[in-house]
Scaffold this motif. Structure first.
Motif, PDB file in Angstrom:
ATOM      1  N   ALA A 374       0.850  -1.189   0.000  1.00 18.62           N
ATOM      2  CA  ALA A 374       0.000   0.000   0.000  1.00 18.62           C
ATOM      3  C   ALA A 374       0.884   1.238   0.000  1.00 18.62           C
ATOM      4  CB  ALA A 374      -0.917  -0.004   1.214  1.00 18.62           C
ATOM      5  N   VAL A 375       0.671   2.116  -0.955  1.00 14.39           N
ATOM      6  CA  VAL A 375       1.490   3.317  -1.107  1.00 14.39           C
ATOM      7  C   VAL A 375       0.579   4.533  -1.098  1.00 14.39           C
ATOM      8  CG1 VAL A 375       3.128   4.540  -2.567  1.00 14.39           C
ATOM      9  CG2 VAL A 375       3.195   2.051  -2.456  1.00 14.39           C
ATOM     10  N   ALA A 376       0.978   5.564  -0.375  1.00  8.10           N
ATOM     11  CA  ALA A 376       0.234   6.820  -0.364  1.00  8.10           C
ATOM     12  C   ALA A 376       1.199   7.962  -0.633  1.00  8.10           C
ATOM     13  CB  ALA A 376      -0.469   7.019   0.987  1.00  8.10           C
ATOM     14  N   HIS A 377       0.724   8.958  -1.341  1.00  6.32           N
ATOM     15  CA  HIS A 377       1.546  10.116  -1.692  1.00  6.32           C
ATOM     16  C   HIS A 377       0.968  11.376  -1.047  1.00  6.32           C
ATOM     17  CE1 HIS A 377       3.891   7.994  -4.807  1.00  6.32           C
ATOM     18  NE2 HIS A 377       2.764   7.346  -5.044  1.00  6.32           N
ATOM     19  N   ALA A 378       1.859  12.251  -0.590  1.00  6.61           N
ATOM     20  CA  ALA A 378       1.416  13.519  -0.024  1.00  6.61           C
ATOM     21  C   ALA A 378       0.970  14.438  -1.145  1.00  6.61           C
ATOM     22  CB  ALA A 378       2.555  14.160   0.772  1.00  6.61           C
ATOM     23  N   GLU A 379      -0.248  14.951  -1.020  1.00  3.87           N
ATOM     24  CA  GLU A 379      -0.805  15.842  -2.037  1.00  3.87           C
ATOM     25  C   GLU A 379      -1.520  17.008  -1.361  1.00  3.87           C
ATOM     26  OE1 GLU A 379      -3.255  13.839  -4.823  1.00  3.87           O
ATOM     27  OE2 GLU A 379      -1.690  12.420  -5.458  1.00  3.87           O
ATOM     28  N   PRO A 380      -1.692  18.127  -2.082  1.00  4.24           N
ATOM     29  CA  PRO A 380      -2.385  19.275  -1.494  1.00  4.24           C
ATOM     30  C   PRO A 380      -3.831  18.944  -1.128  1.00  4.24           C
ATOM     31  CG  PRO A 380      -1.197  19.903  -3.476  1.00  4.24           C
ATOM     32  CD  PRO A 380      -1.178  18.413  -3.436  1.00  4.24           C
ATOM     33  N   VAL A 381      -4.233  19.404   0.047  1.00  2.00           N
ATOM     34  CA  VAL A 381      -5.629  19.336   0.478  1.00  2.00           C
ATOM     35  C   VAL A 381      -6.001  20.750   0.917  1.00  2.00           C
ATOM     36  CG1 VAL A 381      -7.317  18.298   2.026  1.00  2.00           C
ATOM     37  CG2 VAL A 381      -5.345  16.949   1.236  1.00  2.00           C
ATOM     38  N   GLY A 382      -6.545  21.502  -0.009  1.00  5.96           N
ATOM     39  CA  GLY A 382      -6.774  22.909   0.274  1.00  5.96           C
ATOM     40  C   GLY A 382      -5.441  23.592   0.526  1.00  5.96           C
ATOM     41  N   PRO A 383      -5.332  24.347   1.626  1.00  7.49           N
ATOM     42  CA  PRO A 383      -4.059  25.012   1.941  1.00  7.49           C
ATOM     43  C   PRO A 383      -3.068  24.093   2.642  1.00  7.49           C
ATOM     44  CG  PRO A 383      -5.708  25.598   3.562  1.00  7.49           C
ATOM     45  CD  PRO A 383      -6.420  24.743   2.546  1.00  7.49           C
ATOM     46  N   HIS A 384      -3.466  22.848   2.890  1.00  6.78           N
ATOM     47  CA  HIS A 384      -2.626  21.911   3.636  1.00  6.78           C
ATOM     48  C   HIS A 384      -2.210  20.749   2.727  1.00  6.78           C
ATOM     49  CE1 HIS A 384      -3.803  24.176   7.159  1.00  6.78           C
ATOM     50  NE2 HIS A 384      -5.093  23.982   6.837  1.00  6.78           N
TER      51      HIS A 384
END
Length: 401
Positions: A374-384
């Motif tokens: 299982a792989v997850a990537h950091a991506e923009p969520v609104g300003p965070h």
């Protein structure tokens, strides 16, 4: 079996540079075989002379017809280093052959450049696709390359520029080891077009352009390194898959449902002396994986256009199998497992429930190891920023024992 066939390495200095044993072999020969240039380096003898034909098999037949007589084949430098010696060994046994090497072009070039030979990548582009050079391109790498003819230096310099290495220092070394030796040096992007002698070796000191992405041979190339339509084993999963497949020299991989070829390509990049066959039924992906193989420096990748398991007919037995697509196809897994050599490894990835069901049965029936990646990537969520998970991949690893 007596050694009736002798391969003598000869340099640009001709007979003067031969050992006593090599000179004696030529003097005693009943038949001399070689190219026009090599035969011209040997003085008058009583031997019959045969020039290489194209294809070479016709000349091999003439050599075989003289088995038991004294036959000498003349070769460049070291016949066992990208030379005719390795080709002859496919037809004749070493028990009937003596090899008397001379100084190789690589040794002469390294001495001319002042490069330690053990720290230099050595390759041949003689009669081989120019794309094979791409595998060896890396900042600060030193390369020695045998070429085909006088047009090769300009073509190689242009290739370096196209691949983001136009600032590389290139030296064209002509007639190494002889009185006509000449060195022409320059930068790949502005190397003079020539003319150059047909007999030349290139010394390349790689310098990457500022915006060039250097590609490691360690599995896990960026997804962007491949041209693809989304049907691609993604970077993190691909690295784990290659680690499970564990390529070794001389081994053959079947990459089934190869998509755009990423696993087979990285298998070959990791161990260039290994082999790989990519099986892909989609015509566009088949063409794309061949393009990717050339772009990434492994043009030797074999590609079979067809549907598995029917496409397996006539293929050599693999040492490793990877199934990246088509797991639920009737008979595919069974046929691939049957073809796998004893001791071979089988790796399969699944993202669908149906595929997972096949892997669960394999794990139950054949043992091995089963895991979920299982792989997850950091991506923009609104300003965070937050984690966006990719679809989990279930992987089964089995060994045929």
């Amino acid at each position: 079996m007596s050694k009736w066939l002798t391969i003598v390495g000869i340099g640009e200095d001709g007979m003067d540079g031969l050992s006593a044993a090599a000179s004696a072999a030529i003097a005693a020969a009943q038949t001399l075989v070689g190219g026009k240039r090599h035969l011209g380096l040997v003085g008058a003898t009583h031997a019959e002379r045969i020039e290489w034909s194209s294809p070479l098999d016709a000349t091999f037949d003439l050599i075989a017809a003289r088995r038991g007589t004294r036959v000498v084949v003349l070769a460049s430098g070291d016949p066992m280093w990208f030379g005719i010696g390795t080709t002859l060994l496919k037809r004749f046994s070493i028990d009937e052959m003596a090899v008397l090497p001379n100084v190789s072009a690589f040794a002469l070039a390294a001495s001319e450049m002042g490069w330690p030979l053990d720290a230099v990548e050595k390759l041949s582009l003689h009669g081989r696709p120019l794309e094979a050079l791409a595998l060896h391109l890396a900042p600060c790498a030193k390369l020695l390359a045998l070429t085909s003819d006088g047009a090769a230096p300009a073509a190689i310099a242009a290739f370096l520029s196209e691949r983001g290495y136009g600032g590389s220092a290139v030296s064209v070394l002509e007639h190494l080891g002889g009185s006509k030796m000449r060195r022409v040096s320059g930068i790949a992007a502005s190397l003079p077009a020539g003319p150059y002698a047909d007999l030349n070796t290139l010394a390349i000191e790689c310098v990457a352009d500022a915006d060039t992405l250097a590609l490691s041979r360690v599995p896990g190339l960026p997804d962007a390194a491949f041209e693809h339509d989304g049907q691609l084993t993604k970077r993190a999963v691909r690295a784990a898959t290659l680690a499970a497949l564990a390529p070794l020299p001389g081994q053959l991989l079947w990459d089934i449902g190869a998509g755009n070829g990423s696993v087979a390509i990285e298998w070959l990049r990791a161990v260039p002396s290994a082999n790989a066959i990519a099986v892909e039924r989609d015509a566009a992906r088949h063409a794309r994986l061949l393009h990717n193989a050339k772009t990434l420096g492994v043009p030797q990748l074999q590609a079979v256009a067809g549907s598995a398991p029917a496409a397996f007919a006539g293929l050599p037995a693999p040492d490793a199998v990877f199934v990246g697509g088509g797991l639920s196809t009737q008979g595919l897994v069974e046929a691939a497992w049957a073809a796998l050599k004893q001791g071979g490894v089988f790796v399969a990835n699944a993202v669908t429930l149906e595929g997972e069901g096949v892997l669960a049965e394999l794990h139950r029936d054949k043992g091995g190891e089963m895991m979920r990646l299982a792989v997850a990537h950091a991506e923009p969520v609104g300003p965070h920023r937050g984690w966006r998970a990719a679809m989990p991949v279930t992987q089964w690893i089995g060994r045929k024992t």
